[in-house]
Design a protein around this motif. Structure first.
Motif, PDB file in Angstrom:
ATOM      1  N   CYS B 351      -8.068 -45.908 -48.282  1.00 17.27           N
ATOM      2  CA  CYS B 351      -8.086 -46.459 -49.643  1.00 17.27           C
ATOM      3  C   CYS B 351      -9.511 -46.380 -50.168  1.00 17.27           C
ATOM      4  CB  CYS B 351      -7.580 -47.912 -49.621  1.00 17.27           C
ATOM      5  SG  CYS B 351      -7.610 -48.674 -51.266  1.00 17.27           S
ATOM      6  N   CYS B 358      -8.436 -49.594 -56.792  1.00 21.54           N
ATOM      7  CA  CYS B 358      -7.272 -50.067 -56.052  1.00 21.54           C
ATOM      8  C   CYS B 358      -7.472 -51.556 -55.799  1.00 21.54           C
ATOM      9  CB  CYS B 358      -7.110 -49.291 -54.744  1.00 21.54           C
ATOM     10  SG  CYS B 358      -5.424 -49.414 -54.057  1.00 21.54           S
ATOM     11  N   HIS B 359      -6.481 -52.227 -55.360  1.00 26.25           N
ATOM     12  CA  HIS B 359      -6.655 -53.633 -54.997  1.00 26.25           C
ATOM     13  C   HIS B 359      -6.996 -53.688 -53.509  1.00 26.25           C
ATOM     14  CE1 HIS B 359      -2.469 -53.714 -53.347  1.00 26.25           C
ATOM     15  NE2 HIS B 359      -2.367 -52.703 -54.190  1.00 26.25           N
ATOM     16  N   HIS B 361      -6.520 -54.016 -49.814  1.00 26.18           N
ATOM     17  CA  HIS B 361      -5.446 -53.964 -48.815  1.00 26.18           C
ATOM     18  C   HIS B 361      -5.915 -53.060 -47.692  1.00 26.18           C
ATOM     19  CE1 HIS B 361      -4.220 -49.807 -49.751  1.00 26.18           C
ATOM     20  NE2 HIS B 361      -4.595 -50.126 -50.988  1.00 26.18           N
ATOM     21  N   CYS B 375      -0.965 -47.727 -53.044  1.00 22.88           N
ATOM     22  CA  CYS B 375      -2.380 -47.379 -52.935  1.00 22.88           C
ATOM     23  C   CYS B 375      -2.727 -46.165 -53.799  1.00 22.88           C
ATOM     24  CB  CYS B 375      -2.737 -47.090 -51.468  1.00 22.88           C
ATOM     25  SG  CYS B 375      -4.475 -46.660 -51.255  1.00 22.88           S
ATOM     26  N   ASN B 376      -3.597 -46.390 -54.778  1.00 19.14           N
ATOM     27  CA  ASN B 376      -3.924 -45.315 -55.720  1.00 19.14           C
ATOM     28  C   ASN B 376      -4.655 -44.139 -55.062  1.00 19.14           C
ATOM     29  OD1 ASN B 376      -2.686 -46.652 -57.779  1.00 19.14           O
ATOM     30  ND2 ASN B 376      -4.572 -47.618 -58.533  1.00 19.14           N
ATOM     31  N   PRO B 377      -5.717 -44.371 -54.287  1.00 23.84           N
ATOM     32  CA  PRO B 377      -6.416 -43.228 -53.672  1.00 23.84           C
ATOM     33  C   PRO B 377      -5.472 -42.397 -52.796  1.00 23.84           C
ATOM     34  CG  PRO B 377      -7.728 -45.210 -53.495  1.00 23.84           C
ATOM     35  CD  PRO B 377      -6.389 -45.640 -54.009  1.00 23.84           C
TER      36      PRO B 377
HETATM   37 ZN   LIG Z   1      -5.501 -48.668 -51.944  1.00 22.01          ZN
END
Ligand SMILES: [Zn+2]
Lengths: 465, 620
Positions: B351, B358-359, B361, B375-377
């Motif tokens: 991440c 992203c947040h 996590h 998860c954005n990445p």
């Molecule tokens: Zn993430």
């Protein structure tokens, strides 16, 4: 009774039979158009067919009377009869107006129209006068008297006013034409004043009447057709402007004439006949185009006035209304018609065509019997008219011949104008269709007219030249 | 001078007229048929009898659109004598000016008749005919007016049928009726001025079915326009036939519940039965009471208001609003990557917040966890592998190939084109393809790094909530769908044929299992983004989305289906400008809907109260 035998033997049965057939068809049409479920009996006097039946009986009775009287009486008493009918025409002008005209003498539904009987009086006197004239030595007096005999009742009828009968009186001009009463004395008096000119006769003076009428008839038909576009259900994309159809009809008639003339003419005259027909066609087509394009070129208010007069336009008096509805009724008849008593547009009950039992009686007939019926009707009239002319031409006495011609021409006028206004060929002028239209006066006058003719004809051999 | 020959001139004259008339009669009676039509216009009248419209039932057999009796105040001008305009205006509650204008309006509304024979136009309006002076009066209104009509000769009341909506819900589904326009009359001669026609929704789409068949009586009429008799003994008459009832897949109670949940918010809920494609609910918020749109008077009163409302209640958002799908889109990218073989289910990626936000996590070590954490990445990495497959030397040419393949998959999910749902107002959404980016950036001027926001359902991608719900249904079905549709039966027949055809996605079934497991974790595993959707005895699989919005707060979205093993409902929820992510608003809303549908009762009372009570600032 040798005389009675000869009467029956020498009567023209073909004409009589045609007359009776027409009466029967006419009666059946009146019954159909005025049919009322509540009074289905044809003798029902409260209904129009009951009344018409009474008129028919009276007419036949009058006819019988006429037939029993010695025919010489019509010639001898033509002046008093004429004066009597003129007298009636004057009297009628002092009656109250009914439907905008002072045309009726008598009480309520049993009234008569003197104008109908004036036709007989005028016919008899004109016949009497012409029979005394030596055609080869005409002078201005001859022309003036002949025209005065016609004009006097015409003026009185115009005062009623009754435009229809007024127009019918011009039919006498054709009779004068046949007898050679020429306008030459009048025309020559004017023309021969011009230095260097000295005519004995003019072609125009002689043939003035038929030429005038061809011109009028062609002009009216051209005008009425000028706004129309003809379409053909079996040729969906073909649209023929009304004017072209007029020219095409002229061409057709000319061709028929040409064939006719080439058959009847002597060999050396055939070339001339062809020339006359070509000339006639060119002049007629020329006239038609002048009228058509002249009319299109008119300024709108002038156009309006003509359209209003001929009933081509919607107007407050409803001339267009009558014409349109009448044409819809006739045109919707199809080939075999909608069937007896099935007229949906022109029955009296539905009242879409006003006067459908009198002046527009051709409508219900055409709607119920279709083209099959109207063809027979036109053929019947043609037969009757031709028959009368044949009868006219076999008379030894000039009086008889002139009288027969007046009958032919009056009937022809009624036929042409009445049916013409049902098919958009004539302006809406209210005159009855002989032997068909509901109404006592016309029924009686036409019957008397017819019986006088039959009587004169059956005694034609008794008359010495 | 040979006078005897003149007999031929006269004979010719007579015979000429005879020939002329015979040919004219032949033309008129046999050749030209315009007179037949004209005669019909004159003497035969068609009386049209309009049947009541077909009614609509929901999936439980509840009547949701029915017909109700109304009254028209009719007038016959020829029978009106010395009308006291002031008194009459007072009786019907109009101004004198309005009364006078109405007379003119009626004449104008009837139009004109063109007579091709004379080239003249005449008004169709007839003084002897009855025309509606006031339309669509209720029983109460007519009861007030009718007793006084004796004082106003020429006016009388007449019964008519109008729509009625027993449930004030589903306005954007059923649509409404309104008077036909002139264009509609010209296009379809079924209609006469004053007739009603479906103007929106199912009323419009199923207009031809619902309107039924007009009854026609042909009668012979007189010049006074009164009927004389049946034409041809009624041989050509037809009776009026009511349109068939339509049975909808919609569950009106679920629909009503959805509308209740979204009160005070702008947003949509679309629920579909995956096994059939039937739409169970289609909530558009804010909406309106369909009973406001009954009849000309109501429409002219309420329509402008509804039209000008800044929260656009007339807009059927689930069909017409094209939103970026946000993180829900990650499900599709996962499936495509698996199918393309560019990742395995065990694919892991750090991440790395330097690439995209992203947040907090733990980094996802496999696909299911990546879905759980959204998860954005991770999805940048996945999308890069889809777009840049190293099939071409040039990075640009390579991106072209990769994107084209991606677009093909997306299309197979029913995205980027208008679904053939049985309603009007549908929008296609947008799946950006090579041509799109070429136009945007220029040919060979873009690659993955240029277009990467589509990895997480942002940027150029838009889809409608209906399409989102359909995606949920495809996943529930593991790879196929019936086009979502409202009507499951037309009379005794089934749905239209196009709704009996299965459409397949280009993804193999086994890959769905992996994604579905991820969706389960979203709701049921600690750290999942959709924990607020959790139900105790029904397994919900879902995916949250938080859609960044340059114009305000993020949109909150959630797609789901349930139960996990035998899906009965697939759902998409989209709430506009909700402060908080998809997990906060959309997920619990979807969960409540699922519970309502599957259990008919709500156990999560607290959750329900939170959602219902929320009123967002833009709605105040
Ligand atoms: Zn993430």
């Amino acid at each position: 009774m040798r005389k009675g035998d000869s009467l029956v033997a020498h009567m023209d049965w073909a004409l009589f039979a045609t007359y009776i057939v027409m009466l029967i068809i006419g009666m059946a049409t009146v019954y159909s158009v005025a049919y009322n479920e509540d009074h289905p009996n044809i003798y029902e006097y409260s209904e129009k067919y009951g009344k018409q039946l009474v008129w028919l009986g009276i007419s036949l009775f009058l006819g019988l009377m006429v037939f029993l009287i010695d025919s010489d009486i019509y010639r001898k008493f033509s002046v008093p009869i004429y004066l009597f009918t003129l007298f009636l025409l004057v009297i009628v002008l002092f009656t109250p107006k009914i439907n905008g005209a002072r045309a009726w003498l008598g009480i309520g539904s049993m009234g008569v129209q003197p104008a109908e009987f004036a036709k007989i009086g005028t016919a008899l006197l004109l016949a009497r006068f012409i029979s005394t004239v030596n055609v080869k030595q005409q002078n201005i007096q001859t022309v003036l008297i002949a025209n005065a005999i016609i004009l006097m009742p015409m003026v009185l009828i115009l005062l009623q006013p009754d435009a229809g009968t007024f127009v019918v009186f011009t039919s006498f001009l054709f009779v004068m034409y046949r007898e050679g009463i020429t306008y030459d004395p009048l025309i020559l008096r004017v023309i021969n004043r011009i230095p260097g000119i000295r005519f004995k006769s003019t072609w125009v003076g002689g043939h003035f009447i038929p030429i005038l009428f061809v011109v009028i008839m062609l002009s009216v038909v051209t005008l009425l057709m000028s706004n129309e576009v003809l379409e053909f259900s079996f040729l969906p994309n073909v649209k023929v402007p009304g004017f072209y159809s007029v020219v095409a009809t002229l061409l057709l008639i000319s061709l028929l004439f040409l064939i006719f003339l080439r058959v009847v003419s002597a060999r050396r005259e055939r070339g001339r006949a062809t020339l006359v027909v070509i000339l006639g066609f060119s002049m007629a087509a020329g006239l038609s185009s002048v009228v058509n394009y002249g009319f299109q070129g008119l300024r709108s208010h002038q156009k309006d006035r003509i359209e209003l007069f001929l009933g081509m336009k919607e107007d407050p008096n409803g001339k267009d209304y009558n014409r349109n509805r009448a044409m819809a009724a006739v045109g919707s008849g199809g080939f075999l018609g909608k069937g007896y008593r099935e007229a949906s547009v022109s029955s009296v009950r539905s009242n879409h065509v006003p006067e459908s039992e009198t002046d527009f009686i051709f409508c219900p007939f055409a709607e119920e019997w279709g083209f099959a019926g109207t063809f027979i009707l036109v053929a019947l009239y043609m037969f009757m008219l031709v028959r009368i002319i044949i009868i006219a031409e076999r008379q030894r006495a000039v009086f008889n011949r002139v009288y027969a011609y007046t009958v032919a021409m009056i009937l022809f006028y009624h036929f042409a104008i009445n049916i013409g206004m049902n098919i958009g060929f004539a302006p809406v002028i209210g005159i009855p269709l002989p032997f068909f239209s509901y109404g006592g006066s016309s029924m009686m006058s036409f019957s008397v007219m017819m019986f006088i003719l039959l009587k004169l004809d059956s005694q034609r051999r008794d008359v010495l030249q | 001078m040979n006078l005897d020959a003149r007999r031929y001139v006269i004979l010719a004259f007579i015979l000429m007229v005879g020939v002329l008339y015979t040919s004219r009669l032949f033309y008129m009676q046999v050749v030209d048929d315009q007179w037949v039509l004209r005669a019909q216009e004159i003497a035969e009248k068609r009386w049209e009898i309009t049947p009541p419209r077909g009614v609509l039932f929901d999936r439980m057999g509840k009547k949701i659109v029915s017909n109700r009796t109304y009254y028209n105040l009719m007038m016959i001008e020829a029978e009106i004598h010395d009308l006291d305009t002031a008194k009459f205006a007072k009786l019907i509650g109009w101004t004198r000016e309005e009364v006078r204008n109405r007379f003119k309006e009626i004449v104008r509304g009837e139009g004109t008749y063109y007579n091709k024979n004379t080239g003249k136009r005449t008004a169709n309006y007839q003084k002897i005919r009855a025309y509606p002076f006031m339309k669509e009066l209720t029983l109460e209104e007519v009861a007030r007016i009718a007793p006084h009509l004796d004082n106003f000769k020429g006016f009388h009341e007449e019964v008519t049928s109008m729509r009625s909506y027993p449930y004030a819900n589903g306005a954007n589904i059923v649509g409404y009726l309104s008077e036909v326009s002139q264009e509609e009359i010209d296009e379809d001669h079924f209609y006469k001025p004053g007739d009603n026609i479906g103007k929106a929704g199912l009323e419009r789409f199923y207009e031809k079915e619902l309107r039924g068949r007009k009854g026609i009586r042909y009668i012979v009429t007189s010049a006074m326009n009164n009927a004389i008799e049946s034409y041809a003994d009624g041989k050509y008459d037809t009776s009026a036939l009511q349109g068939p009832p339509l049975k909808l897949g919609v569950d009106i109670q679920l629909q009503a519940y959805g509308e209740k949940l979204l009160k005070g918010k702008r947003g949509c809920i679309v629920a579909i039965e995956p096994s059939t494609g039937e739409i169970l609910a289609l909530v558009s918020s804010p909406s309106y009471d369909p009973n406001l749109m009954i009849g000309k008077r109501n429409i002219s009163m309420y329509y402008p208001k509804l039209l000008l409302d800044p929260n656009t209640p007339l807009l059927p958002r689930p069909l017409a609003s094209e939103y970026p799908p946000g993180s829900t889109f990650k499900l599709l990218n996962s499936l495509i990557a698996l199918q393309e073989g560019v990742i395995t289910p065990e694919f892991g990626a750090p991440c790395n917040k330097s690439v995209v936000g992203c947040h907090n996590h733990a980094s996802a070590g496999n696909l299911a966890d990546a879905i759980k954490h959204s998860c954005n990445p991770y999805y940048y990495a996945v999308m890069r592998r889809i777009v840049q497959q190293n099939r071409k030397k040039s990075v640009f040419a390579d991106a072209e190939v990769g994107l084209s393949r991606w677009v093909d998959y997306m299309k197979s999910f029913g995205l980027g084109h208008t679904l053939e749902t049985d309603i009007t107002g549908l929008r296609p959404g947008r799946i950006p393809d090579v041509a799109f980016y070429d136009k945007w950036y220029g040919h060979h001027r873009w690659a993955f790094s240029t277009i990467r926001s589509i990895s997480i359902g942002q940027g150029e991608v838009t889809i409608t909530p209906l399409q989102m719900a359909n995606v949920a249904a495809i996943i529930a079905n593991k790879g196929w769908y019936y086009t979502p549709h409202f009507v499951k039966a037309i009379g005794a027949n089934g749905p239209l044929p196009e709704y009996r055809k299965k459409h397949y996605s280009k993804i193999d079934t086994q890959y769905y299992d992996i994604v579905i497991e991820g969706m389960r974790r979203v709701v049921y595993e600690p750290g999942g983004t959709g924990r607020r959707a959790l139900l105790k005895d029904i397994v919900i699989c879902g995916k949250t989305g938080t859609v960044q919005n340059p114009h305000g707060e993020d949109h909150s979205t959630f797609i789901a289906f349930a139960p996990m093993d035998k899906p009965k409902i697939a759902i998409a929820v989209f709430i506009e400008n909700a402060k908080g992510g998809g997990g906060l608003w959309a997920a619990p809303t979807a969960s409540l809907m699922i519970e309502k549908y599957l259990k008919r009762k709500i156990t999560e009372k607290e959750r329900e109260k939170t959602i219902i009570d929320a009123v967002f600032s833009y709605m105040r």
